[in-house]
Design a protein around this motif. Structure first.
Motif, PDB file in Angstrom:
ATOM      1  N   LEU A 289      19.838 -29.444  97.207  1.00  0.00           N
ATOM      2  CA  LEU A 289      19.653 -29.664  98.177  1.00  0.00           C
ATOM      3  C   LEU A 289      18.966 -31.125  98.279  1.00  0.00           C
ATOM      4  O   LEU A 289      19.608 -31.489 100.225  1.00  0.00           O
ATOM      5  N   PHE A 290      18.964 -32.350  97.982  1.00  0.00           N
ATOM      6  CA  PHE A 290      18.955 -33.525  98.121  1.00  0.00           C
ATOM      7  C   PHE A 290      20.209 -33.941  98.295  1.00  0.00           C
ATOM      8  O   PHE A 290      20.159 -35.449  99.674  1.00  0.00           O
ATOM      9  N   VAL A 291      20.896 -34.004  97.818  1.00  0.00           N
ATOM     10  CA  VAL A 291      22.698 -34.235  97.834  1.00  0.00           C
ATOM     11  C   VAL A 291      23.204 -34.122  99.258  1.00  0.00           C
ATOM     12  O   VAL A 291      23.669 -34.690  99.572  1.00  0.00           O
ATOM     13  N   ALA A 292      23.075 -32.892  99.582  1.00  0.00           N
ATOM     14  CA  ALA A 292      23.125 -32.023 100.842  1.00  0.00           C
ATOM     15  C   ALA A 292      22.525 -32.778 102.266  1.00  0.00           C
ATOM     16  O   ALA A 292      23.069 -33.830 102.881  1.00  0.00           O
TER      17      ALA A 292
ATOM     18  N   LEU B 154      24.243 -34.444  84.135  1.00  0.00           N
ATOM     19  CA  LEU B 154      23.006 -35.472  83.805  1.00  0.00           C
ATOM     20  C   LEU B 154      21.966 -34.364  83.733  1.00  0.00           C
ATOM     21  O   LEU B 154      21.393 -35.028  82.198  1.00  0.00           O
ATOM     22  N   PHE B 155      21.217 -34.170  84.247  1.00  0.00           N
ATOM     23  CA  PHE B 155      19.914 -33.447  84.282  1.00  0.00           C
ATOM     24  C   PHE B 155      20.147 -32.794  83.175  1.00  0.00           C
ATOM     25  O   PHE B 155      18.849 -32.516  82.292  1.00  0.00           O
TER      26      PHE B 155
ATOM     27  N   SER C  41      22.061 -40.877  94.769  1.00  0.00           N
ATOM     28  CA  SER C  41      23.282 -40.362  95.721  1.00  0.00           C
ATOM     29  C   SER C  41      23.453 -41.198  96.321  1.00  0.00           C
ATOM     30  O   SER C  41      23.820 -41.216  97.201  1.00  0.00           O
ATOM     31  N   ASN C  42      21.516 -42.117  96.736  1.00  0.00           N
ATOM     32  CA  ASN C  42      21.248 -43.172  97.838  1.00  0.00           C
ATOM     33  C   ASN C  42      23.008 -44.021  97.793  1.00  0.00           C
ATOM     34  O   ASN C  42      23.478 -44.546  98.712  1.00  0.00           O
TER      35      ASN C  42
ATOM     36  N   ARG D 219      31.049 -33.604  94.159  1.00  0.00           N
ATOM     37  CA  ARG D 219      31.607 -34.635  93.054  1.00  0.00           C
ATOM     38  C   ARG D 219      29.912 -35.511  92.332  1.00  0.00           C
ATOM     39  O   ARG D 219      29.684 -35.333  91.518  1.00  0.00           O
ATOM     40  N   VAL D 220      29.167 -35.704  93.593  1.00  0.00           N
ATOM     41  CA  VAL D 220      27.904 -36.855  93.145  1.00  0.00           C
ATOM     42  C   VAL D 220      26.644 -35.283  92.636  1.00  0.00           C
ATOM     43  O   VAL D 220      25.904 -35.980  91.592  1.00  0.00           O
ATOM     44  N   SER D 221      26.898 -34.072  93.343  1.00  0.00           N
ATOM     45  CA  SER D 221      25.933 -32.831  92.861  1.00  0.00           C
ATOM     46  C   SER D 221      26.094 -32.399  91.516  1.00  0.00           C
ATOM     47  O   SER D 221      25.603 -32.068  90.527  1.00  0.00           O
ATOM     48  N   ASN D 222      27.727 -32.776  90.971  1.00  0.00           N
ATOM     49  CA  ASN D 222      27.829 -32.391  90.002  1.00  0.00           C
ATOM     50  C   ASN D 222      27.620 -33.151  88.865  1.00  0.00           C
ATOM     51  O   ASN D 222      26.868 -32.393  88.125  1.00  0.00           O
TER      52      ASN D 222
END
Lengths: 213, 213, 213, 213
Positions: B94-97, B204-205, B165-166, B196-199
């Motif tokens: 959600l955040f990345v989107a 990471l989490f 993300s930012n 890519r950043v989402s994955n």
DNA sequence: GATGAATGAGCATTCATTCAT
DNA sequence: GATGAATGAATGCTCATTCAT
């Protein structure tokens, strides 16, 4: 060239420091040369006199600070005796320390990446590229030595290192408030923050890069 | 209040969109109301007329976008059926989107955090606080359920989520260049980047929060 | 185009007149927009607002006046009933009248020819060329009709016409002093001067172009 | 005073020459002491140091050149053996030669007459007066000897002499273009121009002053 | 005597905003 | 409600000149 840049006189250093702070706080266009001159306690004409223009002033700031970072990275590269993960840890410490000690420049740098406002884009890209290449090299080395896992998105790890560090530094006022630490001294808080983000990133890289926890 | 904000007429929306773009590209002081009015194809006086002042214009932009994010987070909270890690993954997506779809606003937000240039600090702090609280809640829930490990620096995890993300979004031009992807379309690249950043963040989490890999 | 230029409002005309006078007296760089605005009793920002810049202001002055001269010359050309010498006399009268009535612009024009200081050179050359061509035509016509002698340096005759007229106008303060005419009114003196230089040039052209005295 | 003026050292002469050229090209206010110092290859402070101020610098230029003209006129006056018309011709030759050899100063002089921009008006009026008186004397002498006609507007003849000469010199770039002589060398063109305007003026004076052609 | 460093005053221009219509 | 005209304030910068050395 690099050496020549560094020998600024007292007034020039006053201007550079004040400008760095004001550019960080109000942005390039938001900080006027008048304000800078006044806070640096120099005549307004001196800024043009010494640096030529407002644009060349911020360029000088970048040059001064970026060289610092580049030199730091170069030094790290030379050190050959460390284990792969130790090298990574060293890099994290170094990077966090650099931007933690220069929070104003960190803000300018973040702004500069976010936008194009009178900023030497070339110089920024160059130092970022160097950072990427260095991390890639360290991780690849670790993988070849069997110390690191194979499936690593190096680029994203760099983004996490840089993005997290930057975000913590530029948000420190907010974090201080959220953590109810407004009582403690600025200096002490910054020191705590530096260690905390440093440890956090070290752990992050460790669990991602290796099998250990 | 919130409802009243949303019913803008066509010209007001033109102004808001153009202003968002120009504030993102040149900063608050770097984008003049003249430029905004001209590019939005409206009379200069209309900006003061509709929004009162330049400051209130950027406030309107924040209000419009931030409400969006807040509403998204609220929705997530309600969903009770997901497993802890799935909730985290949902949040990351959600955040990345959100910021990936609003790169201009992302830039403004980053600048706003880095500095104070005509920006509603209160509003930013509020939404950031909400984000922190939500993540804290999700992680604590997971820990109570035994799904997550105990020793987690929640705050720093949020900083990593937001910071990474930012940083990816504001550096996308640089990344595109570095990865030699300048040939592919803007839209496609952004989509790739988003995934890519989402994955990357999900992984990471996962490795930090759980024992699994 | 020409018509569009001419419809200036009251304030614009005030600016144009004042600017003409101050540019004439102190030169382009010597007359500041501040001075012009103050003497024209308008806000300083109005000059940029109406004319864009200082350079475009002086261009507007040139355009306004030069069109005037060109139109006058065109009118003369059409008149076909006059004898050759009468045409020359008419031209002299017209030219002397024009620059005599616009002594400020005459000064600007002379300065502009002497140097290049923020002045539309093209426009000047164009109108000068037109003047040369007209005189050449008038003299050639007279020669064909047998009214004028054959051995005439047309170009130099034009230089004498323009040079003498200009010089008398720009030196009028000096001439007034030399002739001890400082008591009489500015207007009356200018009238006398106009006639005197006009008669002088007519005589000059007559004795050079014809056998008569 | 006059003698003291002439013994300038090398650097002072460099300054004077450069300043003359730049004042001619850009006007008094359009040529900055910075530019002059740079082009003359001397320290900026030297101009104030040697000449006191920018105004006193242009005064020095005037003094230097005007003395030259005055001395030339004085010499002419002494020569008693020439016929009246020959004296006039000598004067024309002398005057045309002087300003033709000093086109930069000619421009400055023309500007100075047209306006008042940091220029020693007194000095200009003095030398102009001398010129007027000399021509008046030559013509009156010729009339007494019966060589010249009676009805002569002496003052206007001087204006024609000075005005035509000046105008030809300051317009030489335009004339070169009009006459399609842009191929020939600067020096050669200037020489041709000098003779042509000289002959033109001699003829003019002859037909006006005498019965001959 | 000569000059690099420094400066207060002034430059043209652009700013966000207001106001009469 | 909407806008063209107008403006005081502030912008970055250059100016001629001074002064300590």
């Amino acid at each position: 060239m690099e050496e020549a840049i560094m020998d600024y006189n007292q007034k020039q250093l006053q201007i550079l420091d004040t400008a760095e702070r004001l550019f960080a706080m109000h942005g390039f266009h938001g900080a006027s040369v008048r304000d800078i001159a006044q806070e640096a306690d120099v005549n307004i004409a001196m800024i043009s006199y010494y640096f030529g223009s407002k644009e060349r002033l911020i360029e000088a700031i970048f040059l001064k600070r970026v060289m610092d970072v580049k030199n730091g990275l170069d030094e790290l590269v030379k050190n050959k005796d460390l284990a792969p993960l130790e090298k990574i840890n060293k890099l994290i410490e170094l990077f966090v320390a650099k931007i933690s000690d220069r929070p104003y420049f960190c803000r300018i740098m973040v702004r500069a990446q976010a936008t194009q406002e009178g900023v030497p884009t070339e110089l920024i890209h160059e130092v970022k590229k160097q950072m990427y290449d260095l991390v890639k090299k360290l991780i690849t080395e670790g993988q070849k030595k069997g110390a690191f896992l194979g499936d690593i998105d190096t680029m994203m790890m760099v983004n996490t290192l840089v993005g997290t560090s930057n975000h913590v530094i530029i948000s420190q006022n907010f974090l201080k408030k959220v953590w109810n630490q407004e009582a403690i001294s600025e200096e002490k808080f910054r020191q705590q923050l530096k260690e905390r983000v440093s440890n956090h990133l070290k752990k992050l890289f460790k669990v991602v890069l290796t099998d250990e926890r």
